[in-house]
Design a protein around this motif. Structure first.
Motif, PDB file in Angstrom:
ATOM      1  N   ILE A   1       0.823  -1.224   0.193  1.00  0.00           N
ATOM      2  CA  ILE A   1       0.071  -0.102  -0.010  1.00  0.00           C
ATOM      3  C   ILE A   1       0.942   1.276   0.108  1.00  0.00           C
ATOM      4  N   GLY A   2       1.964   1.151   0.649  1.00  0.00           N
ATOM      5  CA  GLY A   2       2.572   2.464   0.991  1.00  0.00           C
ATOM      6  C   GLY A   2       3.713   2.732  -0.085  1.00  0.00           C
ATOM      7  N   THR A   3       3.745   2.109  -1.233  1.00  0.00           N
ATOM      8  CA  THR A   3       4.639   2.340  -2.447  1.00  0.00           C
ATOM      9  C   THR A   3       4.150   2.522  -3.424  1.00  0.00           C
TER      10      THR A   3
ATOM     11  N   GLU B   1      -9.088  13.412  -8.593  1.00  0.00           N
ATOM     12  CA  GLU B   1      -8.368  12.776  -7.549  1.00  0.00           C
ATOM     13  C   GLU B   1      -6.948  13.502  -7.254  1.00  0.00           C
TER      14      GLU B   1
ATOM     15  N   TYR C   1       7.930  10.503  -4.775  1.00  0.00           N
ATOM     16  CA  TYR C   1       7.897   9.131  -5.157  1.00  0.00           C
ATOM     17  C   TYR C   1       8.810   8.180  -4.519  1.00  0.00           C
TER      18      TYR C   1
ATOM     19  N   THR D   1       6.530   7.550  -0.829  1.00  0.00           N
ATOM     20  CA  THR D   1       5.340   6.799  -0.875  1.00  0.00           C
ATOM     21  C   THR D   1       4.932   6.339  -2.366  1.00  0.00           C
ATOM     22  N   GLY D   2       5.743   6.647  -3.367  1.00  0.00           N
ATOM     23  CA  GLY D   2       5.394   6.365  -4.719  1.00  0.00           C
ATOM     24  C   GLY D   2       3.964   6.580  -5.044  1.00  0.00           C
ATOM     25  N   GLY D   3       3.516   7.685  -4.532  1.00  0.00           N
ATOM     26  CA  GLY D   3       2.212   8.127  -4.751  1.00  0.00           C
ATOM     27  C   GLY D   3       0.975   7.510  -3.937  1.00  0.00           C
ATOM     28  N   GLY D   4       1.486   6.453  -3.359  1.00  0.00           N
ATOM     29  CA  GLY D   4       0.432   5.745  -2.286  1.00  0.00           C
ATOM     30  C   GLY D   4       0.248   6.795  -1.234  1.00  0.00           C
ATOM     31  N   PRO D   5      -0.411   6.092  -0.204  1.00  0.00           N
ATOM     32  CA  PRO D   5      -1.555   4.960  -0.281  1.00  0.00           C
ATOM     33  C   PRO D   5      -2.613   5.092  -1.013  1.00  0.00           C
ATOM     34  N   LEU D   6      -2.888   4.026  -1.921  1.00  0.00           N
ATOM     35  CA  LEU D   6      -3.844   4.375  -2.868  1.00  0.00           C
ATOM     36  C   LEU D   6      -4.150   5.544  -3.634  1.00  0.00           C
TER      37      LEU D   6
ATOM     38  N   GLN E   1       3.649  13.648 -10.788  1.00  0.00           N
ATOM     39  CA  GLN E   1       3.565  12.213 -10.725  1.00  0.00           C
ATOM     40  C   GLN E   1       2.603  11.675 -11.874  1.00  0.00           C
TER      41      GLN E   1
ATOM     42  N   TYR F   1       4.497  11.986 -14.969  1.00  0.00           N
ATOM     43  CA  TYR F   1       5.430  10.878 -15.006  1.00  0.00           C
ATOM     44  C   TYR F   1       5.037   9.527 -15.336  1.00  0.00           C
ATOM     45  N   ASP F   2       3.839   9.210 -14.746  1.00  0.00           N
ATOM     46  CA  ASP F   2       3.257   7.949 -14.852  1.00  0.00           C
ATOM     47  C   ASP F   2       2.663   7.759 -16.217  1.00  0.00           C
TER      48      ASP F   2
END
Lengths: 439, 282
Positions: free
Chosen positions: A260-262, B57, B222, B225-230, B238, B241-242
Motif C-alpha cells: 500500500i505504501g509504495t 483525485e 515518489y 510513498t510512490g504516490g500511495g497509499p492508494l 507524478q 510521469y506515470d
C-alpha cells in the motif's frame, strides 16, 4: 591468477571451437557466417565500441558479465561499455534513450515486447535456425508478432516460487514442506509466526507476475495463446487466489506497507525475509544468489503450492540488440556470444540462473552450491501448466496487464474493493487492452 | 554588447527550457508510445485528461498539498528567520542545521523519512509506542500519507525559505526598530507593525517560490510513498510521469498534462505577483 587466465583462454578457445563446430556440423551458410566472425569482420570490429545496457539482481551476475565482456573484448578486439541500470528504471531510461536517438547496442530486458520496433532482426545475422537452439516456447516473447522473426534471445528462464526460513520452521517444529497447498502454506506461515514471534507469516513481491502464479495454481489465467481474454471463464478461481493472499495482508500477517505504501513502484520483501521478519517469501529463482550471499540463516526453496495445478509461472530475461546500432553485426555477435553454451552455463552456475538453451537443459547445469534449491525450481519449471505461457502471446501488453493486477491487489489489501470487484475490473481491463491490438 | 553578455545564458535557457517547452506543447497534440512515431490526435489528449476519473483525485491531492505546504512553510520560515535573526549563541551552527535538508538529495530525503515513518520498525512509531501513542500507518493510511508528505516537503524547503527571509530581515533599517523600542513598543508589536510589513516583498517571493515548489513536488514523494497509499499522494507531476514513462506509455498525454501544469503555475504566479503589486500600491 594463472588458473584464471588459463580458464579465460579455455573459454575463448571453447567459444571459437563451438562456433567452428557449429559450422562443421553443416548448419546453413547464413547461420555459419553469422556465428563465426570473418577476418574482415574482426578487422572492422577492432577498436569499435558497443554499449551493453544491463541490470542485475545479484553481484554474481555483474561479476560474471564483466568477466565475459573481458573475454569478448579479447576475442574480437572490440570494446564493450557496460551501462548498469537499476531494475526500477530499466524501461524508463531505455525509452528515453531510444527517443533521444541514444540507443544502446544490446540490452538485457524483462519486457522485450515494448521494443519490438527497435529490435534487430537476429535471423539476418545469426541464421533462421538459431531460435531452435533455445527451449521451445521460450522465444515466444522475442518473436516478432507479424514477421515471426527472432528479435531477441531468451537469456535466462525464471520460475516463481516460495522460499522458507528453515531455521524458523525448525524452531517452530514445522516440517520443511516437500509438497503443500495454499491452505497448508498459510497455516504453516501462521504457525511459525506464532512460535517465533516474527513480524509476519508470509510476504510476496509486489508484482502482478508473482500473483499470477497463485492464480495459475487455482486454475485461473488471463490471456490464452490465441490472444483471448480467458479470465471470465476462471474468475471464481482467480478470486480464491487473490483472497487467500490479500487476507494475510489485511490481517497484518504480511507486510501490507510494502504494497500500500509504495504507490506504483515495484517493491520486494527481500530485506524483510533477510531480517527474519517472515518465514515464507514468495519470489523466484533469481533471488537465490542474493539470498545465498546475504542470508544469515538457513533458507530453502520449496515447491510451489499445488491446488488444481502446481508448478511456477514462466518469466525470464532477454537479450535484445537494437537496429539503431552502428555495428549491428558486432551487436548480434555479442548477443550470440553471451548466450552461447559455454557463457550461459558459466552464468547459470555463478548466478543460479536457469538455462534457456535446449542443449544445457538436456545436459543439466551442475550448480556448485544450492543444488537442492535449483532442483526445486527446475522441477517446478517442468510442472508449469502450458496455459501459463498464454499471456506471452501478447508481449506488448504483458506489462500493462501485470501492473493492473498489482494495482488492483493493492486496492483489495487496503479494503477499497473486494477480490470479486478486482477480478471483474481486471477482466474489463484485459478486454480493453486486447482491443488495442485489433485497432 | 549587452546582448553578447547574456548570450551564453540565453543559449542554455533556450536549449534546455524554451525549446523543450515548445516541443512538449507540440507533442501534446500527438499520440506516441515510443517518442519516435507520432500520430496527430488534435486536442484528444486534453479531452482524455479531463475525462480521466483519476485526474479529479490528482487535482484534489495537489490542491491540498499546495495549500498546506505553502501556508505552513511560509509561516514557519518567517518564524525561524525571526528566531535565527535574534540568535546570539552558535548562530552559524543553527543556520547550517536549518539549511542542511536543502542540501540533501530528494531521493535520500525520501529514503530517510521512509525509514523514520515505517509503521512497524520506524523510530517515530517506536517513540510513540513508548509513550502509549500506538503505531499510526503514516505511509499506509491515505490521510496520514498526505500529512507525511506535506511535513517532509516543508522540512526540505524550510531552510531555503528561512535564509531568504533572514536576508530580508537583515535588510530592515535597524533605526526603525530601535525607535519603536524607545517609544515603548513591545516585541510582538514591533514584529506585527514594522517587521512583517517591511518583509512583505520577501514574503511575496517566498509565496511564489513555495507555490511553484508545491506544484512541482515529485522526487521525494515518489521515493517516500510512490504516490500511495492508494494514490492519496499522487500529485500532478507524478501523474505526468506515470503517463509518460510507465506502461502504457503515452508521451502525448504526459505532455498535455505538463502544459496544463505550466498554465496552472503561471496563473498562480501571476496572481501572486499582481496581488503583491496591488498591496504595495495601496
Amino acid at each position: 591468477m594463472k588458473i584464471k587466465k588459463l580458464r579465460s583462454k579455455i573459454a575463448i578457445a571453447a567459444s571459437l571451437a563451438l562456433s567452428a563446430g557449429l559450422v562443421a556440423t553443416g548448419l546453413p551458410s547464413a547461420q555459419a557466417a553469422g556465428l563465426q566472425p570473418t577476418a574482415a569482420q574482426l578487422a572492422a570490429w577492432k577498436g569499435k565500441e558497443i554499449t551493453y545496457y544491463f541490470y542485475n539482481d545479484s553481484q554474481a551476475e555483474l561479476d560474471t558479465t564483466k568477466s565475459q565482456i573481458a573475454d569478448f573484448e579479447k576475442l574480437t578486439g572490440a570494446k564493450v561499455k557496460l551501462d548498469v541500470i537499476p531494475y526500477t528504471s530499466l524501461d524508463t531510461q531505455l525509452q528515453a534513450r531510444l527517443a533521444a536517438g541514444n540507443a544502446p547496442d544490446v540490452a538485457r530486458l524483462n519486457n522485450p515486447g515494448l521494443y519490438i520496433k527497435d529490435s534487430l532482426d537476429l535471423e539476418k545475422y545469426l541464421g533462421r535456425k538459431y531460435a531452435a537452439e533455445f527451449l521451445k516456447g521460450s522465444t515466444l516473447q522475442v518473436t516478432h508478432p507479424t514477421t515471426k522473426k527472432l528479435i531477441g534471445v531468451p537469456y535466462d528462464l525464471t520460475v516463481n516460487g516460495p522460499f522458507i526460513n528453515v531455521d524458523m520452521f525448525k524452531k517452530a517444529g514445522v516440517a520443511v514442506p516437500t509438497s503443500w497447498n495454499w491452505t497448508e502454506l498459510v497455516a504453516a506461515g501462521k504457525k511459525v509466526q506464532k512460535a517465533t514471534g516474527s513480524e509476519y507469516a508470509f510476504a510476496i513481491d509486489k508484482s502482478g507476475h508473482r500473483v499470477s502464479t497463485a492464480m495459475s495454481h487455482f486454475g485461473a489465467y488471463m490471456v490464452d495463446k490465441n490472444q483471448r481474454n480467458v479470465l471470465p471463464t476462471s474468475k471464481f478461481r482467480a478470486e480464491k487466489a487473490i483472497k487467500i493472499i490479500t487476507d494475510l495482508y489485511k490481517a497484518d500477517q504480511a507486510p501490507r506497507d510494502l504494497w500500500i505504501g509504495t504507490g506504483t513502484k515495484y517493491s520486494s520483501p527481500t530485506a524483510i525475509f533477510l531480517a527474519q521478519q517472515t518465514p515464507i517469501f514468495f519470489s523466484g529463482n533469481w533471488q537465490v544468489a542474493a539470498l545465498a550471499k546475504d542470508a544469515k540463516f538457513d533458507f530453502a526453496a520449496v515447491p510451489n503450492p499445488k491446488e488444481l495445478n502446481g508448478g511456477g509461472w514462466p518469466g525470464g530475461k532477454f537479450l535484445v540488440a537494437f537496429n539503431a546500432s552502428k555495428t549491428p553485426d558486432l551487436a548480434a555477435y555479442f548477443l550470440y556470444f553471451l548466450a552461447d553454451t559455454a557463457q550461459m552455463e558459466q552464468m547459470d552456475k555463478n548466478a543460479f540462473w536457469l538455462p534457456t538453451r535446449a542443449d544445457l537443459v538436456a545436459q543439466g547445469v551442475k550448480y556448485a552450491t544450492r543444488t537442492a534449491d535449483m532442483g526445486v525450481f527446475q522441477a517446478d519449471a517442468a510442472k508449469t501448466p502450458a496455459a501459463a505461457y498464454g499471456i506471452q502471446s501478447v508481449p506488448t501488453l504483458t506489462g500493462n496487464i501485470y501492473n493492473k493486477l498489482r494495482d488492483l491487489m493493492t486496492e483489495v489489501i487496503a479494503g477499497k474493493i473486494t477480490a470479486k470487484q478486482a477480478v471483474q475490473t481486471q477482466i474489463d481491463f484485459i478486454d480493453a487492452q486486447l482491443a488495442t491490438l485489433r485497432k | 554588447m549587452p546582448y553578447l553578455f547574456v548570450a551564453p545564458n540565453m543559449l542554455i535557457f533556450i536549449t534546455f527550457i524554451i525549446w523543450p517547452a515548445i516541443r512538449g506543447f507540440q507533442i501534446s497534440f500527438y499520440d506516441s508510445i515510443d517518442g519516435r512515431t507520432f500520430t496527430p490526435v488534435g486536442t484528444g489528449n486534453y479531452k482524455a485528461i479531463f475525462g480521466d476519473p483519476t485526474v479529479a483525485e490528482v487535482a484534489k491531492n495537489t490542491a491540498i498539498y499546495v495549500v498546506f505546504y505553502v501556508i505552513i512553510s511560509t509561516l514557519l520560515s518567517i518564524a525561524f528567520a525571526l528566531i535565527v535573526n535574534e540568535q546570539k549563541f552558535a548562530k552559524g551552527f543553527f543556520r547550517a542545521i536549518l539549511f542542511l535538508p536543502v542540501m540533501l538529495s530528494p531521493i535520500v530525503v525520501g529514503l530517510i523519512w521512509n525509514d523514520v515513518l515505517d509503521r512497524k520498525v520506524g523510530p517515530l512509531n517506536a517513540l510513540l509506542q513508548a509513550i502509549g501513542g500506538g503505531s499510526p500507518g503514516w505511509l499506509v493510511e491515505p490521510k496520514l500519507g498526505m500529512m507525511a508528505v506535506i511535513f517532509v516537503g516543508v522540512w526540505v524547503h524550510l531552510g531555503f525559505y528561512s535564509i531568504i527571509l533572514l536576508a530580508g530581515l537583515q535588510g530592515i533599517d535597524r533605526s526603525l526598530l530601535e525607535a519603536a523600542a524607545m517609544d515603548g513598543a513591545t516585541r510582538p508589536q514591533i514584529i506585527r507593525t514594522i517587521i512583517l510589513p517591511l518583509l512583505k516583498p520577501t514574503t511575496l517571493v517566498i509565496l511564489i517560490l513555495a507555490t511553484i515548489h508545491g506544484f512541482q513536488s515529485f522526487d521525494f514523494i515518489y521515493t517516500l510513498t510512490g504516490g500511495g497509499p492508494l494514490g492519496a499522494t499522487t500529485l500532478i507531476v507524478q501523474y505526468i510521469y506515470d503517463r509518460a514513462f510507465q506502461t502504457p506509455i503515452q508521451y502525448g498525454l504526459g505532455s498535455a498534462a505538463g502544459v496544463i501544469l505550466f498554465m496552472i503555475i503561471f496563473a498562480f504566479t501571476a496572481l501572486n505577483f499582481l496581488l503583491g503589486k496591488k498591496r504595495e500600491a495601496i
